[in-house]
Design a protein around this motif. Structure first.
Motif, short mmCIF file in Angstrom:
data_model
loop_
_atom_site.label_atom_id
_atom_site.label_comp_id
_atom_site.label_asym_id
_atom_site.label_seq_id
_atom_site.Cartn_x
_atom_site.Cartn_y
_atom_site.Cartn_z
N HIS A 142 0.84 -1.20 0.00
CA HIS A 142 0.00 0.00 0.00
C HIS A 142 0.87 1.25 0.00
N GLU A 143 1.93 1.26 0.83
CA GLU A 143 2.85 2.40 0.85
C GLU A 143 3.53 2.56 -0.50
N ALA A 144 3.93 1.44 -1.10
CA ALA A 144 4.59 1.49 -2.40
C ALA A 144 3.67 2.10 -3.46
N ALA A 145 2.40 1.67 -3.47
CA ALA A 145 1.44 2.19 -4.44
C ALA A 145 1.19 3.68 -4.22
N TRP A 146 1.11 4.08 -2.95
CA TRP A 146 0.91 5.50 -2.62
C TRP A 146 2.04 6.35 -3.19
N PHE A 147 3.27 5.87 -3.02
CA PHE A 147 4.42 6.61 -3.55
C PHE A 147 4.40 6.63 -5.09
N ALA A 148 4.15 5.48 -5.70
CA ALA A 148 4.19 5.40 -7.16
C ALA A 148 3.16 6.33 -7.79
N THR A 149 1.98 6.42 -7.19
CA THR A 149 0.94 7.31 -7.70
C THR A 149 1.40 8.77 -7.68
N ARG A 150 2.04 9.19 -6.60
CA ARG A 150 2.49 10.58 -6.50
C ARG A 150 3.66 10.84 -7.45
N ALA A 151 4.53 9.84 -7.62
CA ALA A 151 5.67 10.03 -8.52
C ALA A 151 5.18 10.20 -9.96
N ARG A 152 4.24 9.37 -10.37
CA ARG A 152 3.74 9.45 -11.75
C ARG A 152 2.94 10.72 -11.97
N ALA A 153 2.25 11.18 -10.93
CA ALA A 153 1.52 12.43 -11.04
C ALA A 153 2.47 13.61 -11.24
N ALA A 154 3.70 13.48 -10.75
CA ALA A 154 4.70 14.53 -10.92
C ALA A 154 5.38 14.47 -12.28
N GLY A 155 5.04 13.45 -13.07
CA GLY A 155 5.64 13.33 -14.40
C GLY A 155 6.82 12.39 -14.47
N LEU A 156 7.04 11.62 -13.41
CA LEU A 156 8.13 10.64 -13.40
C LEU A 156 7.53 9.28 -13.73
N ARG A 157 7.88 8.76 -14.88
CA ARG A 157 7.18 7.57 -15.38
C ARG A 157 7.61 6.28 -14.70
N ARG A 158 8.81 6.22 -14.16
CA ARG A 158 9.32 4.97 -13.61
C ARG A 158 9.54 5.13 -12.11
N ALA A 159 8.76 4.41 -11.32
CA ALA A 159 8.82 4.54 -9.86
C ALA A 159 9.06 3.19 -9.23
N GLY A 160 9.93 3.17 -8.22
CA GLY A 160 10.22 1.95 -7.49
C GLY A 160 10.40 2.23 -6.02
N VAL A 161 10.77 1.22 -5.26
CA VAL A 161 11.00 1.39 -3.83
C VAL A 161 12.24 0.61 -3.41
N MET A 162 12.82 1.03 -2.29
CA MET A 162 13.89 0.26 -1.67
C MET A 162 13.28 -0.80 -0.77
N VAL A 163 13.88 -1.96 -0.76
CA VAL A 163 13.46 -3.03 0.15
C VAL A 163 14.50 -3.08 1.27
N GLU A 164 14.09 -2.59 2.44
CA GLU A 164 14.97 -2.55 3.60
C GLU A 164 14.35 -3.21 4.82
N THR A 165 13.11 -3.65 4.68
CA THR A 165 12.41 -4.28 5.81
C THR A 165 12.01 -5.69 5.43
N PRO A 166 12.06 -6.63 6.37
CA PRO A 166 11.59 -7.99 6.09
C PRO A 166 10.14 -8.01 5.61
N ALA A 167 9.30 -7.09 6.11
CA ALA A 167 7.90 -7.05 5.69
C ALA A 167 7.79 -6.85 4.19
N ALA A 168 8.59 -5.93 3.65
CA ALA A 168 8.55 -5.68 2.22
C ALA A 168 9.09 -6.88 1.45
N ALA A 169 10.16 -7.49 1.95
CA ALA A 169 10.76 -8.63 1.25
C ALA A 169 9.81 -9.82 1.20
N LEU A 170 9.07 -10.02 2.27
CA LEU A 170 8.18 -11.18 2.34
C LEU A 170 6.90 -10.99 1.54
#
Length: 559
Positions: free
Chosen positions: A401-429
């Motif tokens: 959900h956090e990843a999607a929230w960020f990607a939506t704002r990034a694309r709205a700013a005109g940045l077509r390619r959005a990703g996230v860092m995986v630094e927590t076990p929750a994200a990795a799992l």
């Protein structure tokens, strides 16, 4: 309490009957032998509590100019230094003029009639206790704070702080730990290797040793209790043999083919080799080193000295200076990773019992989305000015959900390619759900290691748990790479572990599509990847991730 480790093993090619052999954590590869020079981190004497100053107000007024002089010197060193060393020095300079520290010291002069040097010593001691009790990233600043304390005291006393000083010849340095400003004085031509009793694989000493290309071992417990004339150091395995007799200095080079500049395995499977950068100077050095682009542009270093949020134009100019160095190349821009060890005056999260688990990275944007939106707009504007292939990613993401929230704002700013860092076990799992929400992920091995093992990465006693060869970490990386293959989306590595040539090969064998590291590591990693086929690296990865512990994982991979 120390973490149990297997029995020490000798450095390859050496005997063990001439001195003790210690085992630490290898953090910068290479082998070296030579006479030792001990760096006494406790050499600065404790300032006396008297005599009382005749004019307390005048005495208190001496503190701030002395601190500002030290900060100016550190800023000058930061400007002259390359890459991560400059970034770390800039962060250290901010400690010297911390208003809370200086206010406390001045109050001690006024209230208890202490000399300025003693007042600063006691004020810094109180702050150090708070940082140590907090743990996490803030604990890393204790060594830096004490170094700054000693520099300001030397300025007050007019004695001049004693640093490492020039070496009379090539030597292996032994120390409890090294402050960033001391590391700035190291001459890689004279320092054969570096061994510290404290620190961890992701601490400042480790990061800076890698950036300088010096073989290094940290967390070698009991190091300073031993006497030795010389030492043999293996920066890969972490073995340190202390020798009673003086030996001639020498560096053992590993036979590798010269790096051609291509990122490929022996059977031509492509792997994009990128550099971690934080400034235009870093970016220029990365291009000179042959980087294919940048997998981690740390934007927070544009904010460190700002008393208030930089405006959009100032941000655009700062970002464009970095992006301009990577014309035609990919650059992954990480949004602000403030909090924890990178507090900003305009982002006061209030008191947190454990800042490493608090409001940092993307979490700071949930309450202040306008800060993130302004940064995304500045990145998009800078991307429009440059010819780089710009992507953006968010740090400290825990859920899809956090990843999607960020990607939506990034694309709205005109940045077509959005990703996230995986630094927590929750994200990795939740790799599949995470990759569904974004275009790519990049694994931050430093934080992922400490959060996976619940071991502060700055605690020397737990350094073994933060070894990136820990099977638990390798298995999380493997799961992320598997999800990336199934969904057809890139999975990169941008943590310090990518700078280890052997571990970089293991990540490649798991399916990592890109590796981002300090520029100095690119040739060794590129040449190392070319020594084995993709299938051989895959078999190596399987042997490593099925190991029962970090040391066995490393040994199996090296066989």
């Amino acid at each position: 309490m120390t973490h149990p480790t297997p029995d020490a093993e000798p450095v390859p090619g050496s005997s063990t009957d001439t001195g003790a052999t210690l085992r630490g954590v290898g953090v910068s590869p290479g082998r070296a032998t030579g006479p030792v020079v001990r760096i006494d981190a406790d050499a600065a004497p404790e300032p006396p509590s008297g005599p009382a100053p005749a004019d307390p107000a005048a005495e208190a007024a001496r503190i701030r100019p002395a601190a500002e002089s030290v900060a100016a010197d550190l800023h000058d060193r930061a400007s002259a230094a390359d890459g991560q060393l400059g970034e770390v020095l800039a962060m250290t300079a901010t400690l010297a003029t911390d208003p809370s520290l200086l206010d406390k010291a001045e109050a001690l002069v006024d209230r208890r009639a202490l000399p300025a040097a003693r007042a600063l010593f006691e004020a810094a001691g109180e702050f150090a206790e708070l940082l140590e009790a907090t743990g996490g990233y803030l604990a890393e600043r204790v060594a830096d704070l004490r170094d700054v304390r000693d520099r300001v005291i030397a300025e007050l006393d007019g004695t001049g702080r004693r640093g490492i000083g020039p070496l009379t010849g090539p030597a292996v340095l032994l120390a409890r730990d090294l402050a960033p400003a001391d590391t700035a004085e190291l001459d890689p031509e004279q320092v054969l290797a570096l061994v510290t009793e404290e620190g961890g694989p992701t601490g400042h000493t480790a990061i800076l040793a890698r950036s300088l290309g010096i073989p290094a071992v940290v967390a070698a417990r009991g190091l300073l209790a031993e006497q030795a004339a010389s030492a043999r150091v293996d920066g890969s395995s972490g073995a340190v043999q202390l020798l009673d007799d003086r030996v001639e200095p020498g560096v053992e080079t590993v036979d590798r083919p010269q790096w051609t500049g291509a990122g490929r395995t022996a059977d031509d499977r492509p792997v994009t080799l990128l550099a971690n950068v934080g400034s235009a100077e870093d970016a220029a050095a990365a291009v000179r080193a042959g980087a294919h682009g940048s997998g981690l542009f740390r934007t927070e270093f544009c904010f460190l000295d700002a008393a208030r949020e930089p405006d959009a134009e100032a941000q655009r100019v700062a970002y464009a200076a970095v992006l301009g160095e990577f014309a035609g190349k990919p650059v992954v821009v990480r949004t602000l990773d403030a909090g924890a060890d990178k507090p900003l005056p305009f982002l006061d999260a209030g008191g947190e019992p454990n800042p490493a688990l608090g409001v940092r990275g993307l979490r700071a944007a949930f309450e202040r989305p306008q800060l993130l939106d302004a940064q995304l707009a500045a990145i998009a504007a800078a991307a429009g000015d440059a010819d780089a292939e710009v992507s953006v990613m968010a740090p400290m993401v825990a859920t899809a959900h956090e990843a999607a929230w960020f990607a939506t704002r990034a694309r709205a700013a005109g940045l077509r390619r959005a990703g996230v860092m995986v630094e927590t076990p929750a994200a990795a799992l939740c790799a599949e759900e995470l990759l569904d929400a974004v275009d790519f992920v990049s694994i931050g091995t430093n934080d992922l290691a400490q959060y996976t093992t619940a071991a502060d990465r700055l605690c020397g006693a737990l350094a073994e748990l933060n070894d990136p060869w820990q099977p638990a970490l390798l298995r999380l990386v493997d799961g992320l790479c598997r999800a990336g293959r199934e969904l057809g989306k890139p999975v990169g590595i941008c943590g310090e572990a990518a700078a280890d040539p052997l571990l970089a090969g293991v990540f490649t064998g798991m399916g990592a599509t890109s590796l981002s590291m300090t520029s100095a590591a690119l040739p060794a990693v590129g040449a190392g990847l070319a020594e084995r086929t993709a299938q051989q690296w895959a078999a190596t990865a399987q042997r490593a991730r099925s190991a029962p512990d970090a040391r066995t994982a490393r040994a199996r991979a090296a066989e």
